[in-house]
Design an enzyme around this catalytic site. Structure first.
Site, short mmCIF file in Angstrom:
data_model
loop_
_atom_site.label_atom_id
_atom_site.label_comp_id
_atom_site.label_asym_id
_atom_site.label_seq_id
_atom_site.Cartn_x
_atom_site.Cartn_y
_atom_site.Cartn_z
N ASP A 150 -6.62 -6.13 -1.91
CA ASP A 150 -5.09 -6.09 -2.10
C ASP A 150 -4.52 -8.01 -3.09
OD1 ASP A 150 -3.52 -5.69 1.43
OD2 ASP A 150 -4.12 -4.51 0.16
N HIS B 78 1.07 -1.14 0.26
CA HIS B 78 0.05 -0.54 0.00
C HIS B 78 0.88 1.19 -0.01
CE1 HIS B 78 -3.30 -2.50 2.67
NE2 HIS B 78 -3.08 -2.89 0.96
N LYS C 47 6.31 6.26 7.75
CA LYS C 47 5.40 5.39 9.04
C LYS C 47 6.78 4.24 9.43
CE LYS C 47 2.58 3.66 5.04
NZ LYS C 47 1.93 2.55 4.28
N TYR D 111 2.11 1.42 14.11
CA TYR D 111 3.36 2.44 13.48
C TYR D 111 2.10 3.22 13.48
CZ TYR D 111 -0.02 0.39 9.61
OH TYR D 111 -1.40 -0.83 9.43
C1 LIG Z 1 -4.79 1.90 6.74
C2 LIG Z 1 -6.23 2.68 7.44
C3 LIG Z 1 -7.50 1.90 7.49
N1 LIG Z 1 -8.94 2.39 8.09
C4 LIG Z 1 -9.79 1.87 8.55
C5 LIG Z 1 -10.00 1.12 6.34
C6 LIG Z 1 -11.22 -0.06 7.14
O1 LIG Z 1 -12.35 -0.51 7.28
C7 LIG Z 1 -10.09 -0.70 7.63
C8 LIG Z 1 -9.30 -1.74 7.11
O2 LIG Z 1 -7.92 -0.94 6.30
P1 LIG Z 1 -7.61 -2.01 5.47
O3 LIG Z 1 -7.49 -3.13 4.99
O4 LIG Z 1 -6.96 -0.76 4.62
O5 LIG Z 1 -5.86 -2.59 6.90
P2 LIG Z 1 -4.91 -2.27 5.85
O6 LIG Z 1 -4.42 -3.40 4.83
O7 LIG Z 1 -4.24 -2.88 7.10
O8 LIG Z 1 -3.96 -1.64 5.40
C9 LIG Z 1 -2.66 -0.66 5.80
O9 LIG Z 1 -1.83 -1.66 5.39
C10 LIG Z 1 -0.50 -1.30 5.35
C11 LIG Z 1 0.69 -2.71 5.85
C12 LIG Z 1 0.16 -0.38 5.71
O10 LIG Z 1 0.98 0.30 5.21
C13 LIG Z 1 -0.89 0.78 5.52
O11 LIG Z 1 -0.94 1.16 6.78
C14 LIG Z 1 -2.93 0.44 5.55
O12 LIG Z 1 -2.89 0.26 4.04
O13 LIG Z 1 -9.34 0.32 8.20
C15 LIG Z 1 -8.46 3.35 8.50
O14 LIG Z 1 -10.13 3.88 9.65
N2 LIG Z 1 -7.74 3.99 8.98
C16 LIG Z 1 -6.49 3.67 8.36
O15 LIG Z 1 -5.45 4.26 8.56
#
Ligand SMILES: Cc1cn([C@H]2C[C@H](O)[C@@H](COP(=O)(O)OP(=O)(O)O[C@H]3O[C@H](C)C(=O)[C@H](O)[C@H]3O)O2)c(=O)[nH]c1=O
Length: 181
Positions: free
Chosen positions: A168, A62, A71, A131
């Site tokens: 993803d 991401h 980060k 993070y």
């Molecule tokens: C990233 C983020 C997500 N969300 C909410 C949105 C979704 O409802 C839920 C899960 O989000 P997501 O599936 O995008 O989470 P990750 O797959 O862990 O995303 C992260 O994973 C990789 C490793 C990264 O480096 C980033 O920090 C970030 O993109 O949390 C939020 O409310 N705030 C946020 O900052």
């Protein structure tokens, strides 16, 4: 806090000084003055994130094409293989990746400046990641590069197929991705 440059010198591995005693341990997980001394940057962290994932969960790769986030990542339970890809077209490391094991055991932290795609796979039964980010989450600017892009050829330590979010599973190839100048 000792900072060691990785193969991509702007990406740093921090190793804190851990004070152990009969009660357990203590260490400073973040110190703005030391961060500046080690990186030369006054990172203004505006958001803390915390995620928990089961073994073989792979989150990434991401980045935010606008409001790119620096980060500072650490693991407080379990272990991950943390991956960073340089997606700055002008960089000599464009399209290159590095991987670092971060774990509750090794207390290591990874500093990923803005301009890189980031992801990880969990290599323990479960892992919790904390993070800090230098800009706010901006969903409209979020982009995903495909974890198994053959051009990147990332050597993920997987035990079987990874567990991915829908987003993803539909990442784009680096060749087709919006990247930084
Ligand atoms: C990233 C983020 C997500 N969300 C909410 C949105 C979704 O409802 C839920 C899960 O989000 P997501 O599936 O995008 O989470 P990750 O797959 O862990 O995303 C992260 O994973 C990789 C490793 C990264 O480096 C980033 O920090 C970030 O993109 O949390 C939020 O409310 N705030 C946020 O900052």
């Amino acid at each position: 806090m000792k900072a060691t440059p990785t193969a991509m010198p702007e990406v740093l591995v921090f190793e804190p000084k851990v004070f152990g005693d009969s009660r357990g341990f203590f260490y400073e997980s973040y110190n703005a003055r030391e961060f500046f001394e080690q990186t030369g940057q006054n990172a203004n962290f505006v958001q803390d994130n915390h995620s928990r994932s089961a073994r073989n969960v792979l989150r990434g790769l991401h980045y935010q094409i606008r409001q790119p986030q620096g980060k500072l990542i650490r693991v407080i339970h379990g272990a991950i293989f943390d991956v960073v890809v340089d997606i700055r077209r002008s960089s000599p490391f464009f399209g290159r990746w590095i991987g670092v094991e971060l774990s509750a055991e090794n207390c290591r932290q990874l500093w990923v400046p803005p301009g890189f795609a980031h992801g990880f796979v969990v290599t323990s039964d479960s892992a919790e990641c904390l993070y800090k980010t230098t800009d706010y989450w901006s969903p409209e600017h979020e982009r995903s590069i495909l974890w198994n892009d053959p051009e990147l050829a990332i050597d993920w330590p997987l035990s079987g197929e990874p567990m991915l979010s829908g987003k993803d599973s539909h990442g784009v190839l680096l060749a087709d991705a919006e990247v930084f100048a």
